[in-house]
Design an enzyme around this catalytic site. Structure first.
Site, PDB file in Angstrom:
ATOM      1  N   LYS A  58       0.858  -1.191   0.000  1.00 13.24           N
ATOM      2  CA  LYS A  58       0.000   0.000   0.000  1.00 13.24           C
ATOM      3  C   LYS A  58       0.892   1.238   0.000  1.00 13.24           C
ATOM      4  O   LYS A  58       1.918   1.260   0.695  1.00 13.24           O
ATOM      5  CB  LYS A  58      -0.894  -0.036   1.249  1.00 13.24           C
ATOM      6  CG  LYS A  58      -1.948   1.048   1.308  1.00 13.24           C
ATOM      7  CD  LYS A  58      -2.827   0.874   2.549  1.00 13.24           C
ATOM      8  CE  LYS A  58      -3.901   1.922   2.650  1.00 13.24           C
ATOM      9  NZ  LYS A  58      -4.766   1.714   3.840  1.00 13.24           N
TER      10      LYS A  58
ATOM     11  N   SER B  89      -9.718   1.678   2.989  1.00 15.33           N
ATOM     12  CA  SER B  89      -8.855   2.423   2.113  1.00 15.33           C
ATOM     13  C   SER B  89      -7.822   1.551   1.383  1.00 15.33           C
ATOM     14  O   SER B  89      -7.269   1.988   0.374  1.00 15.33           O
ATOM     15  CB  SER B  89      -8.111   3.503   2.914  1.00 15.33           C
ATOM     16  OG  SER B  89      -7.259   2.927   3.862  1.00 15.33           O
TER      17      SER B  89
ATOM     18  N   SER C  22      -9.891  -0.602   7.238  1.00 16.47           N
ATOM     19  CA  SER C  22      -9.300  -0.422   5.904  1.00 16.47           C
ATOM     20  C   SER C  22      -8.572  -1.624   5.329  1.00 16.47           C
ATOM     21  O   SER C  22      -8.189  -1.595   4.163  1.00 16.47           O
ATOM     22  CB  SER C  22      -8.352   0.781   5.914  1.00 16.47           C
ATOM     23  OG  SER C  22      -9.084   1.970   5.824  1.00 16.47           O
TER      24      SER C  22
END
Lengths: 485, 95
Positions: free
Chosen positions: A79, A154, A178
């Site tokens: 990420k 997210s 997330s």
């Protein structure tokens, strides 16, 4: 069949026999990215050259008789809020579009020590604020199961990349859900470890009392391997716990006999889709068939969790994001005559709407006259939410419910209504506030979109969470379903 | 407690944000909706409840006061928007 459908142990056996090379694995990843990422848009950057180099050197090392690391040769995506030296780390924000990491996050170092190969950096909601990836400052990502739907967020890029077979595994970060929510929406496995189990050093902070890094994989065993590689105390993170790390892989015994499961009635109530409830009830039957027992319990403060979370997380964010001032790194405005203007214009030009909204909310909640009414009040309610879990765990081993109230929603459906968007996290946020571990695993589908089962454990009892998830997985086929792309 | 456009202007100033008139209007409405929802917390009596600032029992994490190497200046300067003689350059701080 894709190489990534195979179990880690099989891949490692073939690598050891030299019937497979790390270069094969990396080629597979790069080929798949070329093939499907124009549709899924999971990546923000791919380092083809670097990945090929790393693969070559791992192959050479093994040929010389070197040891294999725990994640040897496995292509990974990270990420884009974790620092990776020499790579862009943007947090999907225009503000950091020109930012190159000058050091490695501890998890990135640990992945390198475990000898996985980083392929690229994955899309996310800007600064991890959002649940749909629509808040990325660059472009949205799409759900591999249906490209008209969001992948969640997210860590939406991380979940989508794993679901689409672009990488073998990915790292995500979870502040209020997330990792778990996008894992549920994309039909993959996502674990949020106990707060403090995995170092946050080098993770760009959103809400420091909640942020936690964890694995996203296609099955529970792989999650155990990745967790084994990244867990552990780090002197560079003062919130890192000094606990002994158990052997997660050997905890996957398949045995859930006499496991005591609690099912909170608040997680199966109003607002949760009937099909999602049905999938969860079927999952409980599977576990019952394996000798576990379940009872309904209450976590009475669940309905207050979302309000508590948005006050606390936004307050912490408003403070953490003060560092983005256009002075030392990031994009600096061209139109400033003095320092204050430089701060204000650089920030306003660089941040997207959701980030500004949360900074505003947090600054308001912390401002003089409102601190007690909002911030302190929310911290007290956080205590009550934490105590709810502690009471249930006096009598039960795990808590089970849905990960999200519904499957993925359509792109654009909730974009104008932040409050509705926030309510998607109603079943993941309480766990984050309590700091305890939880996993999302696939347990069904509604109209072709995956449903996630959430298994919540006691603090530092990832072993029981993984054992339960693994036992379920051994007796079901949901984790084997793949999207057609 | 209702947030006015003037409050939004004030908070933006504290947060070092410059909002357009349109943004101010949108945020005023949205912040009111979120804060109204947050008033739900007032249904709970929290008298005598200790606040939780951190979920795990850890406090005062200390380390030896030993000097460790810092990142080299040249490395740090790679991301600096403006630089002169190994120092970050900014517009005038004082008028």
């Amino acid at each position: 069949m894709s190489l990534f459908e195979r179990k880690l142990q099989e891949i490692h056996n073939d690598l050891a026999d030299r019937t497979l090379s790390v270069q094969d694995l990396v080629n597979e990843s790069l080929y798949r990215i070329q093939e499907v990422d124009p549709k899924v848009k999971a990546f923000l950057s791919v380092d083809e050259e670097g990945a090929r180099q790393a693969a070559l050197s791992l192959d050479e090392q093994l040929a010389k008789g070197g040891e294999r690391g725990l994640l040897y040769g496995l292509p990974a995506g990270i990420k884009d809020n974790m620092n990776t030296e020499g790579w862009k780390t943007t947090c999907a924000s225009k503000f950091l579009s020109n930012h190159t990491s000058i050091y490695d996050a501890t998890v990135v170092r640990k992945l390198r020590e475990a000898q996985s190969v980083t392929i690229g950096k994955l899309n996310m909601d800007e600064f991890a604020m959002g649940g749909s990836n629509e808040n990325s400052g660059f472009h949205p990502s799409y759900n591999p199961w249906n490209l008209d739907y969001v992948p969640g967020g997210s860590s939406g890029g991380s979940a989508a990349a794993v679901a689409a077979g672009e990488v073998y595994f990915a790292l995500g970060s979870d502040t209020g859900g997330s990792i778990r929510q996008p894992a549920a929406y994309c039909g993959v496995v996502g674990l949020k470890p106990t707060y403090g189990l995995v170092s946050r050093f080098g993770l760009v902070a959103f809400a420091s009392s909640l942020d936690q890094i964890g694995p996203i994989t296609k099955n529970v065993e792989d999650t155990a391997y990745v967790l084994q590689a990244i867990a552990g105390h780090d002197p560079l993170d003062s919130t890192s716990l000094k606990s002994t790390i158990p052997d997660y892989i050997s905890s996957l015994t398949g045995d859930v006999k006499n496991l005591r499961i609690a099912v909170p009635k608040e997680y199966m109530g109003e607002g949760v889709s009937p099909q999602v409830k049905e999938s969860v009830l079927s999952a409980l039957k599977v576990l019952e068939g394996l000798g576990a027992t379940w009872e309904e319990v209450s976590l009475p403060h669940t309905e207050y969790a979302v309000a508590t979370y948005y006050l606390l997380a936004s307050s912490e964010a408003s403070s953490n994001l003060a560092r983005f001032d256009g002075v030392r790194y990031g994009v600096r405005t061209d139109n400033a005559d003095n320092l204050i203007e430089l701060y204000r214009k650089s920030r306003s030009e660089g941040f997207g709407a959701e980030v500004k909204r949360r900074i505003m909310l947090g600054t308001y909640a912390l401002s003089s006259g409102y601190y007690d009414a909002y911030y302190l009040k929310a911290q007290k309610v956080r205590t009550l939410i934490k105590q709810d879990f502690e009471k249930v765990f006096e009598q039960y081993d795990v808590i089970i419910g849905p990960t999200a109230p519904t499957p993925a929603f359509r792109i654009g459906e909730q974009v104008d209504d932040p409050l509705t968007m926030y309510l998607n996290d109603i079943l993941t946020i309480p766990v984050s506030l309590a700091g305890i571990p939880a996993i999302s695993i696939p347990c069904g589908a509604v109209d072709g979109l995956p449903v996630g089962l959430q298994i919540i454990g006691k603090a530092l009892d990832e072993a029981t969470v993984l054992r339960t998830a693994h036992a379920f997985e051994q007796h079901t086929e949901f984790h084997k379903a793949r999207p057609q792309l | 407690m209702s947030v006015t456009i003037k409050d939004v202007e004030h908070v933006a100033k504290l947060a070092r944000l410059e909002l357009s008139v349109e943004e101010q209007q949108v945020f005023t409405g949205q912040l009111n909706a979120i804060l109204k929802y947050a008033e739900k917390l007032n249904e709970l009596n929290t008298e005598g409840v200790e606040p939780t600032s951190h979920p795990m029992p850890l406090s005062n994490v200390m380390r030896e006061d030993e000097v460790r190497p810092s990142l080299p200046v040249e490395t740090v300067m790679r991301n600096a928007p403006d630089e002169e003689d190994g120092q970050i350059k900014v517009p005038a701080v004082l008028e």
